[in-house]
Design a protein around this motif. Structure first.
Motif, PDB file in Angstrom:
ATOM      1  N   LEU A  20       0.998   0.258  10.232  1.00 51.36           N
ATOM      2  CA  LEU A  20      -0.457   0.505   9.775  1.00 51.36           C
ATOM      3  C   LEU A  20      -1.299  -0.712  10.803  1.00 51.36           C
ATOM      4  CD1 LEU A  20      -0.165   0.453   6.158  1.00 51.36           C
ATOM      5  CD2 LEU A  20      -0.307   2.364   7.744  1.00 51.36           C
ATOM      6  N   GLN A  21      -2.434  -0.262  11.082  1.00 57.60           N
ATOM      7  CA  GLN A  21      -3.399  -1.071  11.938  1.00 57.60           C
ATOM      8  C   GLN A  21      -4.349  -1.543  11.048  1.00 57.60           C
ATOM      9  OE1 GLN A  21      -2.558  -1.920  14.993  1.00 57.60           O
ATOM     10  NE2 GLN A  21      -0.521  -0.699  14.971  1.00 57.60           N
ATOM     11  N   ARG A  22      -4.904  -2.497  11.255  1.00 55.75           N
ATOM     12  CA  ARG A  22      -5.882  -3.224  10.137  1.00 55.75           C
ATOM     13  C   ARG A  22      -7.024  -2.922  11.220  1.00 55.75           C
ATOM     14  NH1 ARG A  22      -4.127  -9.590   8.854  1.00 55.75           N
ATOM     15  NH2 ARG A  22      -2.375  -9.157   7.645  1.00 55.75           N
ATOM     16  N   ALA A  23      -8.256  -2.493  10.257  1.00 50.77           N
ATOM     17  CA  ALA A  23      -9.457  -1.938  10.630  1.00 50.77           C
ATOM     18  C   ALA A  23     -10.329  -3.203  11.140  1.00 50.77           C
ATOM     19  CB  ALA A  23     -10.134  -1.203   9.638  1.00 50.77           C
ATOM     20  N   GLU A  24     -10.787  -3.185  12.372  1.00 50.62           N
ATOM     21  CA  GLU A  24     -11.708  -4.367  12.772  1.00 50.62           C
ATOM     22  C   GLU A  24     -13.138  -4.478  12.012  1.00 50.62           C
ATOM     23  OE1 GLU A  24     -13.412  -5.951  17.151  1.00 50.62           O
ATOM     24  OE2 GLU A  24     -12.270  -4.301  17.208  1.00 50.62           O
ATOM     25  N   ILE A  35      -7.067  -0.253   1.283  1.00 46.32           N
ATOM     26  CA  ILE A  35      -7.253   1.098   1.616  1.00 46.32           C
ATOM     27  C   ILE A  35      -6.678   1.625   2.634  1.00 46.32           C
ATOM     28  CG2 ILE A  35      -8.713   2.982   1.799  1.00 46.32           C
ATOM     29  CD1 ILE A  35     -10.850   1.540  -0.049  1.00 46.32           C
ATOM     30  N   ARG A  36      -5.869   2.511   2.586  1.00 45.35           N
ATOM     31  CA  ARG A  36      -5.131   3.274   4.015  1.00 45.35           C
ATOM     32  C   ARG A  36      -5.681   4.555   4.058  1.00 45.35           C
ATOM     33  NH1 ARG A  36       1.089   5.122   5.043  1.00 45.35           N
ATOM     34  NH2 ARG A  36       0.705   6.303   6.896  1.00 45.35           N
ATOM     35  N   ALA A  37      -6.407   4.868   5.259  1.00 46.87           N
ATOM     36  CA  ALA A  37      -6.545   6.255   5.582  1.00 46.87           C
ATOM     37  C   ALA A  37      -6.002   6.441   6.916  1.00 46.87           C
ATOM     38  CB  ALA A  37      -8.223   6.166   5.780  1.00 46.87           C
ATOM     39  N   GLU A  38      -4.950   7.540   6.966  1.00 44.27           N
ATOM     40  CA  GLU A  38      -4.338   7.647   7.970  1.00 44.27           C
ATOM     41  C   GLU A  38      -3.407   6.554   8.325  1.00 44.27           C
ATOM     42  OE1 GLU A  38      -6.587  11.427  10.603  1.00 44.27           O
ATOM     43  OE2 GLU A  38      -7.315   9.298  10.761  1.00 44.27           O
ATOM     44  N   ASN A  39      -3.526   5.971   9.674  1.00 42.20           N
ATOM     45  CA  ASN A  39      -2.797   4.591   9.831  1.00 42.20           C
ATOM     46  C   ASN A  39      -3.487   3.272   9.889  1.00 42.20           C
ATOM     47  OD1 ASN A  39      -0.207   5.744   9.485  1.00 42.20           O
ATOM     48  ND2 ASN A  39       0.053   6.484  11.763  1.00 42.20           N
ATOM     49  N   THR A  40      -4.762   3.495   9.474  1.00 47.86           N
ATOM     50  CA  THR A  40      -5.538   2.262   9.541  1.00 47.86           C
ATOM     51  C   THR A  40      -5.696   1.840   7.982  1.00 47.86           C
ATOM     52  OG1 THR A  40      -6.753   3.371  11.344  1.00 47.86           O
ATOM     53  CG2 THR A  40      -7.815   1.404  10.092  1.00 47.86           C
ATOM     54  N   ILE A  41      -5.710   0.404   7.889  1.00 48.14           N
ATOM     55  CA  ILE A  41      -5.900  -0.019   6.561  1.00 48.14           C
ATOM     56  C   ILE A  41      -7.309  -1.154   6.695  1.00 48.14           C
ATOM     57  CG2 ILE A  41      -3.351   0.066   5.742  1.00 48.14           C
ATOM     58  CD1 ILE A  41      -3.033  -2.639   6.936  1.00 48.14           C
ATOM     59  N   PHE A  42      -7.816  -1.185   5.568  1.00 45.84           N
ATOM     60  CA  PHE A  42      -8.979  -1.783   5.453  1.00 45.84           C
ATOM     61  C   PHE A  42      -9.190  -2.633   4.003  1.00 45.84           C
ATOM     62  CE2 PHE A  42      -9.469   2.496   6.650  1.00 45.84           C
ATOM     63  CZ  PHE A  42     -10.670   2.365   7.928  1.00 45.84           C
ATOM     64  N   ARG A  43      -9.173  -4.096   4.128  1.00 42.21           N
ATOM     65  CA  ARG A  43      -8.982  -4.819   3.030  1.00 42.21           C
ATOM     66  C   ARG A  43     -10.566  -5.362   2.428  1.00 42.21           C
ATOM     67  NH1 ARG A  43      -5.370 -10.398   2.503  1.00 42.21           N
ATOM     68  NH2 ARG A  43      -6.095 -11.145   0.361  1.00 42.21           N
ATOM     69  N   ASP A  75      -0.069  -8.283   1.224  1.00 42.04           N
ATOM     70  CA  ASP A  75      -0.720  -9.537   1.283  1.00 42.04           C
ATOM     71  C   ASP A  75      -1.204  -9.669  -0.072  1.00 42.04           C
ATOM     72  OD1 ASP A  75      -0.271  -9.813   3.874  1.00 42.04           O
ATOM     73  OD2 ASP A  75      -2.312  -9.368   4.600  1.00 42.04           O
ATOM     74  N   GLY A  76      -0.679  -9.267  -1.189  1.00 36.45           N
ATOM     75  CA  GLY A  76      -1.000  -9.848  -2.638  1.00 36.45           C
ATOM     76  C   GLY A  76      -1.772  -8.748  -3.002  1.00 36.45           C
ATOM     77  N   CYS A  77      -2.373  -7.833  -2.394  1.00 33.83           N
ATOM     78  CA  CYS A  77      -3.402  -6.845  -2.930  1.00 33.83           C
ATOM     79  C   CYS A  77      -2.761  -5.302  -3.308  1.00 33.83           C
ATOM     80  CB  CYS A  77      -4.600  -6.579  -2.022  1.00 33.83           C
ATOM     81  SG  CYS A  77      -5.453  -8.099  -1.468  1.00 33.83           S
ATOM     82  N   PRO A  78      -3.456  -4.579  -4.078  1.00 34.94           N
ATOM     83  CA  PRO A  78      -2.812  -3.268  -4.183  1.00 34.94           C
ATOM     84  C   PRO A  78      -3.328  -2.371  -3.026  1.00 34.94           C
ATOM     85  CG  PRO A  78      -4.109  -4.026  -6.345  1.00 34.94           C
ATOM     86  CD  PRO A  78      -4.251  -5.330  -5.379  1.00 34.94           C
ATOM     87  N   LEU A  79      -2.392  -1.473  -2.730  1.00 37.85           N
ATOM     88  CA  LEU A  79      -2.643  -0.680  -1.522  1.00 37.85           C
ATOM     89  C   LEU A  79      -2.502   0.616  -2.014  1.00 37.85           C
ATOM     90  CD1 LEU A  79      -0.635  -1.134   1.848  1.00 37.85           C
ATOM     91  CD2 LEU A  79      -1.437   1.264   0.972  1.00 37.85           C
ATOM     92  N   VAL A  80      -4.040   1.232  -1.687  1.00 37.97           N
ATOM     93  CA  VAL A  80      -4.335   2.632  -1.940  1.00 37.97           C
ATOM     94  C   VAL A  80      -4.153   3.533  -0.781  1.00 37.97           C
ATOM     95  CG1 VAL A  80      -6.076   4.090  -2.949  1.00 37.97           C
ATOM     96  CG2 VAL A  80      -5.681   2.061  -3.763  1.00 37.97           C
TER      97      VAL A  80
END
Length: 327
Positions: A20-24, A35-43, A75-80
């Motif tokens: 996974l790659q963090r969204a800039e 939130i995960r969409a494809e291989n991008t994650i958003f916090r 990182d301690g957060c639910p991952l959707v």
């Protein structure tokens, strides 16, 4: 409005996490949800997202099944994990969490942003954002003949197919007739059937809209042209004509010229108002007045037919739909 699937959240495996790659710009250290969409994650903030989206609120309230391998948080957060495109999700979340990113019309923006924000805000029920995106999408799309005549640019747009797809997805039917008209004027039959390249991806109408576009193209480049130009030859002699032989000759010559234009020009522009003085110079005032009236009536009839050609109800219903959606 169609709502998103609110079935239990998909849980990623440990192998998934490593790719996974963090969204800039959309990774907030104080965020409480990933939130995960494809291989991008958003916090982002779970509370803000739930407050603005009834679908997310209901989705996140659902009890989740037991989690495999202990992979339930990051990182301690639910991952959707959501089944949406990463770009669409990025535009949507930016519009939600950065108020300067997607300002109301007439602020400038681009179609991919409008498309992503509208598709996601429709799916996840963020009404204010959906309305803002619809305003951008509707800008410059005529719903009257007068608006269309001032917007008859022959400029080709690579996004016409995508606009039709998007309008169908979000029930913005008032967008479709004019977009189909423009598509028929700028795309070949092969392009309509095979799709077009948009930023390296082939975008193709679904079967229903391929049929609509092909039938519309046949009509607009055939019968519609003939109907619009009929005033030049029918009736052959206009009642009250002051110079029958001369007027008939001039009208038939103009028709012969205009008919050849019809191979390249769409019906709303196959005959412009300026042509009455340019191509029909010498026609008597009686004939000129009658032809202008007949030409105007033909254009109005064509405009009224356009929604039906696309399988939609009339302009009155479409305008009402638009006004309610944008109110």
């Amino acid at each position: 409005m169609d709502k998103a699937d609110t079935s239990p959240i998909a849980i990623p495996t440990e192998d998934d996490i490593e790719t996974l790659q963090r969204a800039e710009g959309l990774w907030f250290e104080d965020g409480s949800l990933i939130i995960r969409a494809e291989n991008t994650i958003f916090r982002v903030s779970r509370d803000i997202l739930s407050a603005r989206s009834s679908v997310f609120r209901d989705m996140l309230a659902l009890p989740q099944p037991p989690l495999p391998n202990g992979v339930d948080t990051m990182d301690g957060c639910p991952l959707v994990h959501l089944p949406d495109g990463a770009k669409d999700m990025q535009y949507f979340l930016q519009a939600l969490f950065d108020y300067q990113f997607f300002n109301p019309y007439p602020a400038p923006t681009i179609f991919p942003i409008v498309s992503g924000v509208l598709r996601m805000s429709h799916k996840y029920d963020v009404e204010g954002l959906r309305r803002r995106a619809l305003m951008h999408l509707s800008a410059g799309v005529p719903v009257t003949l007068q608006e269309a005549q001032s917007n008859c640019s022959g400029k080709r747009s690579t996004y016409l197919v995508a606009v039709i797809q998007l309008a169908r997805q979000v029930s913005a039917d008032w967008i479709i007739p004019w977009t189909v008209y423009r598509l028929c004027g700028s795309m070949t039959a092969e392009e309509i059937l095979r799709g077009v390249d948009v930023n390296g991806t082939t975008v193709k109408l679904d079967f229903r809209d391929q049929v609509v576009a092909m039938e519309a193209s046949t009509f607009l480049r055939g019968n519609a042209i003939s109907k619009v130009l009929r005033f030049l030859y029918s009736p052959l002699e206009i009642d009250g004509c002051r110079r029958p032989n001369s007027c008939i000759h001039l009208r038939l010559v103009a028709y012969s010229i205009a008919e050849n234009w019809g191979c390249y020009i769409m019906p709303l522009t196959v005959w412009l108002s300026s042509y009455f003085t340019q191509e029909l110079k010498g026609v008597c005032s009686v004939c000129l007045s009658a032809m202008k009236s007949a030409h105007s009536n033909a254009l109005n009839e064509l405009w009224d037919e356009l929604p039906g050609i696309c399988g939609l109800s009339g302009w009155k219903d479409l305008v009402k739909m638009r006004d309610e959606a944008l109110a």
